[in-house]
Design a protein around this motif. Structure first.
Motif, PDB file in Angstrom:
ATOM      1  N   LEU A 240       0.963  -1.392   0.646  1.00 30.61           N
ATOM      2  CA  LEU A 240      -0.063  -0.042  -0.110  1.00 30.61           C
ATOM      3  C   LEU A 240       0.616   1.434   0.219  1.00 30.61           C
ATOM      4  CD1 LEU A 240      -2.729   1.191   0.152  1.00 30.61           C
ATOM      5  CD2 LEU A 240      -2.729   1.297   2.538  1.00 30.61           C
ATOM      6  N   PHE A 241       0.547   1.867  -0.866  1.00 33.03           N
ATOM      7  CA  PHE A 241       1.869   2.999  -1.620  1.00 33.03           C
ATOM      8  C   PHE A 241       0.918   3.835  -0.893  1.00 33.03           C
ATOM      9  CE2 PHE A 241       3.535   0.044  -4.233  1.00 33.03           C
ATOM     10  CZ  PHE A 241       4.742  -0.448  -4.115  1.00 33.03           C
ATOM     11  N   SER A 242       2.155   5.580   0.537  1.00 27.57           N
ATOM     12  CA  SER A 242       1.032   6.177   0.757  1.00 27.57           C
ATOM     13  C   SER A 242       1.837   7.685   0.409  1.00 27.57           C
ATOM     14  CB  SER A 242       0.850   6.330   2.026  1.00 27.57           C
ATOM     15  OG  SER A 242       1.614   5.709   3.512  1.00 27.57           O
ATOM     16  N   ASP A 243       1.524   8.738   0.164  1.00 30.81           N
ATOM     17  CA  ASP A 243       1.886  10.208   0.164  1.00 30.81           C
ATOM     18  C   ASP A 243       0.555  10.939   0.713  1.00 30.81           C
ATOM     19  OD1 ASP A 243       4.267  11.562   0.624  1.00 30.81           O
ATOM     20  OD2 ASP A 243       3.661  11.906  -1.355  1.00 30.81           O
ATOM     21  N   GLU A 244       1.455  12.189   1.144  1.00 29.72           N
ATOM     22  CA  GLU A 244       0.547  13.382   1.612  1.00 29.72           C
ATOM     23  C   GLU A 244       1.702  14.812  -0.322  1.00 29.72           C
ATOM     24  OE1 GLU A 244       1.303  11.819   5.227  1.00 29.72           O
ATOM     25  OE2 GLU A 244       2.864  12.682   3.694  1.00 29.72           O
TER      26      GLU A 244
ATOM     27  N   GLY B 290      -3.308  10.483   0.649  1.00 29.91           N
ATOM     28  CA  GLY B 290      -4.249   9.059  -0.003  1.00 29.91           C
ATOM     29  C   GLY B 290      -3.277   8.395  -0.435  1.00 29.91           C
ATOM     30  N   ALA B 291      -3.553   6.965   0.058  1.00 28.58           N
ATOM     31  CA  ALA B 291      -3.119   5.703  -1.045  1.00 28.58           C
ATOM     32  C   ALA B 291      -3.145   5.082  -2.453  1.00 28.58           C
ATOM     33  CB  ALA B 291      -2.894   5.058   0.978  1.00 28.58           C
ATOM     34  N   ILE B 292      -2.845   4.303  -2.596  1.00 29.01           N
ATOM     35  CA  ILE B 292      -3.086   3.541  -3.698  1.00 29.01           C
ATOM     36  C   ILE B 292      -2.421   1.882  -3.113  1.00 29.01           C
ATOM     37  CG2 ILE B 292      -3.468   5.394  -5.026  1.00 29.01           C
ATOM     38  CD1 ILE B 292      -0.429   4.322  -6.402  1.00 29.01           C
ATOM     39  N   GLY B 293      -2.606   0.813  -3.959  1.00 25.23           N
ATOM     40  CA  GLY B 293      -3.001  -0.656  -3.636  1.00 25.23           C
ATOM     41  C   GLY B 293      -3.599  -0.831  -5.053  1.00 25.23           C
ATOM     42  N   HIS B 294      -2.853  -2.728  -5.592  1.00 23.60           N
ATOM     43  CA  HIS B 294      -3.387  -3.494  -6.293  1.00 23.60           C
ATOM     44  C   HIS B 294      -5.212  -3.136  -5.693  1.00 23.60           C
ATOM     45  CE1 HIS B 294      -3.980  -5.701  -9.538  1.00 23.60           C
ATOM     46  NE2 HIS B 294      -4.182  -6.825  -8.248  1.00 23.60           N
TER      47      HIS B 294
ATOM     48  N   GLN C 179      -7.224  -1.180  -4.851  1.00 23.41           N
ATOM     49  CA  GLN C 179      -7.026  -0.707  -3.467  1.00 23.41           C
ATOM     50  C   GLN C 179      -7.269   0.939  -3.641  1.00 23.41           C
ATOM     51  OE1 GLN C 179      -8.310  -2.237  -1.145  1.00 23.41           O
ATOM     52  NE2 GLN C 179      -8.017  -4.349  -1.984  1.00 23.41           N
ATOM     53  N   VAL C 180      -7.944   1.695  -3.412  1.00 18.13           N
ATOM     54  CA  VAL C 180      -7.301   3.478  -2.981  1.00 18.13           C
ATOM     55  C   VAL C 180      -8.006   3.738  -2.016  1.00 18.13           C
ATOM     56  CG1 VAL C 180      -8.077   5.635  -4.138  1.00 18.13           C
ATOM     57  CG2 VAL C 180      -7.753   3.762  -5.532  1.00 18.13           C
ATOM     58  N   LEU C 181      -7.069   3.730  -1.118  1.00 20.67           N
ATOM     59  CA  LEU C 181      -7.666   4.682   0.450  1.00 20.67           C
ATOM     60  C   LEU C 181      -7.464   6.293   0.188  1.00 20.67           C
ATOM     61  CD1 LEU C 181      -6.383   3.010   3.137  1.00 20.67           C
ATOM     62  CD2 LEU C 181      -8.270   2.250   1.219  1.00 20.67           C
ATOM     63  N   GLY C 182      -8.948   7.273   0.414  1.00 25.17           N
ATOM     64  CA  GLY C 182      -8.438   8.374   0.690  1.00 25.17           C
ATOM     65  C   GLY C 182     -10.142   9.364  -0.271  1.00 25.17           C
ATOM     66  N   PRO C 183      -9.545  10.290  -0.555  1.00 27.08           N
ATOM     67  CA  PRO C 183      -8.711  11.347   0.010  1.00 27.08           C
ATOM     68  C   PRO C 183      -8.495  12.086   1.436  1.00 27.08           C
ATOM     69  CG  PRO C 183     -10.056  12.603  -1.685  1.00 27.08           C
ATOM     70  CD  PRO C 183     -11.024  11.048  -1.489  1.00 27.08           C
ATOM     71  N   VAL C 184      -7.582  11.693   1.885  1.00 25.05           N
ATOM     72  CA  VAL C 184      -7.907  12.378   3.100  1.00 25.05           C
ATOM     73  C   VAL C 184      -7.350  13.829   3.384  1.00 25.05           C
ATOM     74  CG1 VAL C 184      -7.134  12.112   5.762  1.00 25.05           C
ATOM     75  CG2 VAL C 184      -7.588  10.209   4.994  1.00 25.05           C
ATOM     76  N   ILE C 185      -8.480  14.936   3.195  1.00 24.34           N
ATOM     77  CA  ILE C 185      -8.306  16.441   4.025  1.00 24.34           C
ATOM     78  C   ILE C 185      -8.089  16.887   5.015  1.00 24.34           C
ATOM     79  CG2 ILE C 185      -8.991  18.424   3.437  1.00 24.34           C
ATOM     80  CD1 ILE C 185     -10.762  17.532   1.017  1.00 24.34           C
ATOM     81  N   PHE C 186      -6.354  17.258   5.260  1.00 25.30           N
ATOM     82  CA  PHE C 186      -6.252  17.383   6.610  1.00 25.30           C
ATOM     83  C   PHE C 186      -7.068  18.580   8.074  1.00 25.30           C
ATOM     84  CE2 PHE C 186      -2.606  14.829   5.292  1.00 25.30           C
ATOM     85  CZ  PHE C 186      -2.463  13.659   6.611  1.00 25.30           C
TER      86      PHE C 186
ATOM     87  N   GLU D 235       2.757   9.441  -6.642  1.00 28.35           N
ATOM     88  CA  GLU D 235       3.052  10.684  -7.061  1.00 28.35           C
ATOM     89  C   GLU D 235       2.846  10.804  -8.520  1.00 28.35           C
ATOM     90  OE1 GLU D 235       4.547  12.900  -5.574  1.00 28.35           O
ATOM     91  OE2 GLU D 235       5.140  12.308  -3.678  1.00 28.35           O
ATOM     92  N   GLN D 236       2.442   9.998  -9.396  1.00 33.69           N
ATOM     93  CA  GLN D 236       1.955  10.006 -10.380  1.00 33.69           C
ATOM     94  C   GLN D 236       0.386   9.706 -10.669  1.00 33.69           C
ATOM     95  OE1 GLN D 236       4.665   7.373 -10.593  1.00 33.69           O
ATOM     96  NE2 GLN D 236       6.049   8.582 -11.308  1.00 33.69           N
ATOM     97  N   PHE D 237      -0.088   8.980 -10.038  1.00 31.43           N
ATOM     98  CA  PHE D 237      -1.488   9.576  -8.645  1.00 31.43           C
ATOM     99  C   PHE D 237      -1.760  10.625  -8.787  1.00 31.43           C
ATOM    100  CE2 PHE D 237      -5.738   9.184  -6.954  1.00 31.43           C
ATOM    101  CZ  PHE D 237      -5.717   7.965  -7.386  1.00 31.43           C
ATOM    102  N   TRP D 238      -1.658  11.341  -7.793  1.00 31.37           N
ATOM    103  CA  TRP D 238      -1.179  12.639  -8.030  1.00 31.37           C
ATOM    104  C   TRP D 238      -1.574  13.214  -8.992  1.00 31.37           C
ATOM    105  CZ3 TRP D 238      -3.374  13.069  -3.316  1.00 31.37           C
ATOM    106  CH2 TRP D 238      -3.159  12.005  -2.086  1.00 31.37           C
ATOM    107  N   ASP D 239      -0.486  13.613 -10.437  1.00 32.41           N
ATOM    108  CA  ASP D 239      -0.580  14.414 -11.306  1.00 32.41           C
ATOM    109  C   ASP D 239      -1.860  13.947 -12.091  1.00 32.41           C
ATOM    110  OD1 ASP D 239       1.965  14.682 -11.348  1.00 32.41           O
ATOM    111  OD2 ASP D 239       2.668  13.064 -12.058  1.00 32.41           O
ATOM    112  N   LEU D 240      -2.445  12.799 -11.846  1.00 37.81           N
ATOM    113  CA  LEU D 240      -3.636  12.248 -12.292  1.00 37.81           C
ATOM    114  C   LEU D 240      -4.962  13.338 -11.454  1.00 37.81           C
ATOM    115  CD1 LEU D 240      -3.638   8.710 -12.591  1.00 37.81           C
ATOM    116  CD2 LEU D 240      -3.692  10.216 -14.545  1.00 37.81           C
ATOM    117  N   LEU D 241      -4.338  13.697 -10.354  1.00 43.34           N
ATOM    118  CA  LEU D 241      -5.733  14.495  -9.618  1.00 43.34           C
ATOM    119  C   LEU D 241      -5.252  15.865 -10.091  1.00 43.34           C
ATOM    120  CD1 LEU D 241      -7.079  14.261  -7.845  1.00 43.34           C
ATOM    121  CD2 LEU D 241      -6.037  14.432  -6.138  1.00 43.34           C
ATOM    122  N   GLN D 242      -4.201  16.189 -10.080  1.00 46.74           N
ATOM    123  CA  GLN D 242      -4.348  17.661 -10.819  1.00 46.74           C
ATOM    124  C   GLN D 242      -4.496  17.860 -12.353  1.00 46.74           C
ATOM    125  OE1 GLN D 242      -2.937  20.575  -9.027  1.00 46.74           O
ATOM    126  NE2 GLN D 242      -3.396  21.053 -10.770  1.00 46.74           N
TER     127      GLN D 242
END
Length: 345
Positions: free
Chosen positions: A148-152, A194-198, A200-207, A282-289
Motif C-alpha cells: 500500500l503506497f501512501s503520500d501527502e 491518499g494511498a493506492i494498491g492493487h 485499492q484506493v484509500l482517501g482522499p483524506v483532507i487534513f 506521485e503519478q496518481f497525484w498528477d492524474l488528480l491535478q
C-alpha cells in the motif's frame, strides 16, 4: 516583376511547344521576354523548369567550429547559446550570432527544452536508492500487489504550471487581459493524504486544523489521528499480509508513529530518502491535478476546492492504481540504470 510559379512555368513551356512565340507567351504571363528565353534555355538543357540549386549564403563557421559548439553544450547542457556565440569567431572575423549557434545545435540533434526537476541527491542518497532498487528488483507483480503506497500532497487554488501562453500585440505585455495573476505561494490550499494498491484506493483524506505558523502543519499527532487510526489500521486489520509504505517525512518517523505501527503489527517498507520518483502515488497525484485542471470555473475558495478535489478523485479510473503498481519493476530497473540517480518517473 513577380517570379513565375511552378505551374506558370509548365504552362509557358506548353505554350512554346504548341508553337506560340516567346513574345506572345511573355505577354500572356506579363513578364519580360528574357524570362521566357531563359526558361526555354533551362528546359532544353536540363529537361526541367525548376530552379537550379543555389549555394546559398556562405557558412560563417567551419566544420571544426561546428563540432566545438556541439561538444561544449553536450559537456555543459545549461550553457546558453549567447555565451557560445560570443566565444566563437566566425569566418567573417566576428562573433557568430545566437541564431547560428542554435542552428548548429539543432542540426546535431540537440533541442532547447525545459529541464526536469528533482531533489538534490548526494552520493549517500544515490547509493541508498541503488541498494534499495537492487534489493527489490526480483520482486514480481504479486509481491508488489501487496504493498500500500501512501503520500501527502498539497493542492492550491492558484496553480500555474508555466506552460500558459498568450497571444498579444507588441506593447501589450502588461495589459490586464494579458497578465496571469497568481499568488506567489499558491493561495489557499488543501493538504491531502491518499494511498493506492492493487485494486485499492484509500482517501482522499483532507487534513483538518492546518494553518500558517509553526506547529500548524501535518504533525505526527494529526497524522495518527486523521490518517492511521481511521484509515490505515482498519485496512491492515482486513489485509494483514500487506506492506505499508510511507516516506521519511518527520510525522512518519517519530517514535510515536513507529510505535503505533509496530503495536498494530503493520510491516513498514524501508524507504530511501529523497525518492519521490520511486513512489507510484506521485503519478496518481498528477492524474488528480489533471482532473482539477479541467474544472471550469476554477475553484476560488477552499470550500469549492474541497468539492472539486473529491469529485476529481472519483473521476480517476480505478484501473489507474493497478497500472501504477505494475510499473514498480520498471521503476526499480530505471533507478539501477541511472546508478541511483534521477529517473523519468
Amino acid at each position: 516583376m513577380p517570379r513565375l510559379t511552378s505551374a506558370e512555368r509548365e504552362r509557358a513551356i506548353g505554350r512554346l511547344e504548341a508553337g506560340d512565340t516567346p513574345e506572345a507567351v511573355a505577354a500572356t504571363f506579363q513578364c519580360h521576354i528574357s524570362t521566357i528565353y531563359r526558361l526555354l534555355q533551362r528546359f532544353v538543357i536540363t529537361g526541367s523548369t525548376a530552379d537550379a540549386e543555389r549555394s546559398g549564403r556562405p557558412r560563417v563557421t567551419t566544420p571544426r567550429q561546428d563540432r566545438h559548439i556541439f561538444r561544449s553544450h553536450v559537456a555543459h547542457p545549461f550553457r546558453t547559446v549567447a555565451e557560445t556565440a560570443r566565444t566563437v569567431i566566425g569566418t567573417h572575423q566576428a562573433p557568430i550570432s545566437r541564431q547560428t549557434a542554435s542552428r548548429r545545435l539543432r542540426f546535431r540533434g540537440l533541442k532547447n527544452c525545459r529541464p526536469a526537476r528533482g531533489p538534490v541527491l548526494s552520493v549517500r542518497h544515490r547509493q541508498a536508492r541503488l541498494h534499495w532498487a537492487q534489493g527489490l528488483l526480483n520482486w514480481n507483480n504479486v509481491r508488489w500487489q501487496n504493498v500500500l503506497f501512501s503520500d501527502e500532497s498539497r493542492f492550491c487554488i492558484d496553480h500555474a504550471d508555466g506552460r500558459v501562453r498568450v497571444w498579444r500585440r507588441s506593447g501589450y505585455c502588461y495589459a490586464d487581459n494579458c497578465v496571469v495573476e497568481n499568488n506567489a505561494w499558491g493561495g489557499p490550499s488543501l493538504m491531502l493524504w491518499g494511498a493506492i494498491g492493487h485494486n485499492q484506493v484509500l482517501g482522499p483524506v483532507i487534513f483538518q486544523g492546518l494553518g500558517p505558523g509553526p506547529g500548524n502543519g501535518v504533525t505526527a499527532q494529526r497524522y495518527m489521528d486523521q490518517v492511521l487510526h481511521p484509515h490505515v489500521l482498519p485496512f491492515f486489520q482486513a489485509h494483514g499480509n500487506w506492506v505499508f509504505q510511507h516516506d521519511n517525512a518527520r510525522p512518519h518517523n517519530v517514535r510515536a508513529t513507529q510505535d503505533l505501527l509496530h503495536r498494530s503489527g503493520i510491516q513498514v517498507m524501508p524507504w530511501p530518502a529523497l525518492s519521490p520518483d520511486m513512489n507510484p502515488i506521485e503519478q496518481f497525484w498528477d492524474l488528480l491535478q489533471t482532473q482539477l485542471n479541467r474544472v471550469v470555473p476554477r475553484p476560488t475558495t477552499v470550500a469549492h476546492l474541497d468539492r472539486a478535489v473529491r469529485q476529481a478523485w472519483t473521476n480517476i479510473p480505478r484501473q489507474a492504481s493497478n497500472t501504477l503498481v505494475r510499473s514498480m519493476h520498471r521503476q526499480c530497473q530505471a533507478v539501477i540504470d541511472s546508478n541511483g540517480g534521477h529517473t523519468r518517473y
